[in-house]
Design a protein around this motif. Structure first.
Motif, short mmCIF file in Angstrom:
data_model
loop_
_atom_site.label_atom_id
_atom_site.label_comp_id
_atom_site.label_asym_id
_atom_site.label_seq_id
_atom_site.Cartn_x
_atom_site.Cartn_y
_atom_site.Cartn_z
N UNK B 1 0.83 -1.19 0.00
CA UNK B 1 0.00 0.00 0.00
C UNK B 1 0.87 1.25 0.00
N UNK B 2 0.65 2.09 -0.94
CA UNK B 2 1.40 3.33 -0.98
C UNK B 2 0.53 4.45 -0.47
N UNK B 3 0.87 5.00 0.64
CA UNK B 3 -0.04 6.00 1.18
C UNK B 3 0.63 7.32 1.47
N UNK B 4 1.92 7.39 1.22
CA UNK B 4 2.59 8.65 1.52
C UNK B 4 2.57 9.54 0.29
N UNK B 7 1.48 12.29 -4.92
CA UNK B 7 1.79 11.66 -6.21
C UNK B 7 1.29 10.22 -6.24
N UNK B 8 1.58 9.45 -5.19
CA UNK B 8 1.12 8.08 -5.13
C UNK B 8 -0.40 8.00 -5.10
N UNK B 9 -1.04 8.98 -4.47
CA UNK B 9 -2.50 8.99 -4.43
C UNK B 9 -3.08 9.15 -5.84
N UNK B 11 -1.50 8.34 -8.66
CA UNK B 11 -1.20 7.07 -9.35
C UNK B 11 -2.22 6.00 -8.97
N UNK B 12 -2.66 6.04 -7.73
CA UNK B 12 -3.65 5.06 -7.27
C UNK B 12 -5.00 5.21 -7.97
N UNK B 15 -5.38 3.92 -12.55
CA UNK B 15 -5.92 2.64 -13.06
C UNK B 15 -7.44 2.57 -12.97
N UNK B 74 1.09 7.44 -19.78
CA UNK B 74 1.62 7.99 -18.53
C UNK B 74 2.03 6.88 -17.56
N UNK B 75 1.17 5.86 -17.47
CA UNK B 75 1.44 4.76 -16.53
C UNK B 75 2.45 3.75 -17.07
N UNK B 175 13.05 0.34 -4.76
CA UNK B 175 11.72 0.73 -4.33
C UNK B 175 11.03 -0.49 -3.71
N UNK B 177 7.35 -1.79 -2.12
CA UNK B 177 5.94 -1.56 -1.80
C UNK B 177 5.47 -2.71 -0.92
#
Lengths: 199, 199
Positions: B1-4, B7-9, B11-12, B15, B74-75, B175, B177
């Protein structure tokens, strides 16, 4: 994956604090040590803990036992949460047999499927009624997910953990957490490409 | 889970935008419609899309085809990402057979275990060498996770998707995750308790 807002971000870190503290052997611990060990920012850790536990003292830190207890109480680990799973394919099976839920006092009471050795859908209503189920876990194929969701809500389930890749239509008071394995991996892929394949 | 972090939000959410647009039948779409259908805030959707696609026009919105293509580019969905899994218990099996990775051009090239029908760990080095693996997926028991992680990094894997409930020790350029099923469920439980069992 819960990614909206600060509150969920804090909740996402608390289980990590708890897991770390459970294996920590000393009597006292400081936010600095926690931050270093978990690769978190020190200010963030300090703020997180201050919100939940009042025992922190300058230079000494927190008593591990009290901090751990405060974190667990805050997360509600001290009372049992009951869940059911619908859809016993590979993912459903993996979740059903997953040992990691136990420390959190989360109990998967029943596992439903149409075709095999698990609880049959015919019993859904009676099992929900006699067990007061809080959380419904959906691991059916996406074309069945909404119907399963509707059935769960009809049977007083309060929150849905959804692994089907669809946006579920639910009343406002029902909490839905969508868990999309592919999304998680897609995010990791993008972060990897950012770092390794672009300037 | 990426929650920091923000930017990650974003990306979440991408999709989810992509999955929604793939099933959308019209030629044009507006941020308003997307926001309503996905239960997202309209301002947020507008900002997200503006960051990635320049085709949005007042009153008309985006061409679905172009927006979809921009989001996928982008992804990085247009080039293949290769992964390996180590640990073929129930969770490893579920991930290995998961069909949802395909649209993202993520290919699980090999699945390793010590004891069964999958690729044997002896072949790890040679398979990694001949396939240029980007991502290593760790689904072994926690006591083996660090050793598997070290082996992956030694074999030029760039990012780790870790399902073992441990904090992995990695060099700064790698990296990680962490995906902890129990954490996700614990967060959902807490949110449910907040809403239903407290005032």
């Amino acid at each position: 994956m819960l990614q909206n807002g600060n509150y969920e971000a804090i909740l996402g870190r608390i289980p990590t604090y708890i897991a770390f503290l459970e294996n920590y052997k000393d009597i006292y611990i400081s936010a600095t040590i926690i931050a270093n060990e978990l690769n978190y920012g020190e200010v963030m850790v300090r703020k997180d803990l201050a919100k939940i536990s009042v025992g922190g003292r300058p230079k000494i830190g927190y008593t591990v036992e009290k901090l751990l207890n405060d974190l667990k109480t805050y997360m509600g680990y001290h009372h049992e949460t009951r869940a059911v799973i619908v859809g016993m394919g590979r993912l459903g099976e993996a979740l059903y047999h997953y040992k990691g839920f136990k420390p959190y006092h989360i109990k998967v009471v029943a596992a439903f499927d149409m075709h095999n050795k698990y609880d049959h859908m015919d019993q859904f209503e009676s099992i929900c009624k006699s067990n007061q189920i809080d959380i419904g876990i959906i691991t059916v194929p996406k074309e069945h997910a909404q119907a399963v969701c509707d059935l769960m809500i009809k049977n007083q389930i309060k929150a849905i953990w959804n692994f089907a890749p669809v946006v579920l239509d639910v009343p406002k008071h029902i909490i839905v957490q969508n868990e999309n394995m592919a999304n998680s991996l897609a995010i990791l892929t993008k972060l990897t490409n950012d770092r390794w394949h672009e300037s």
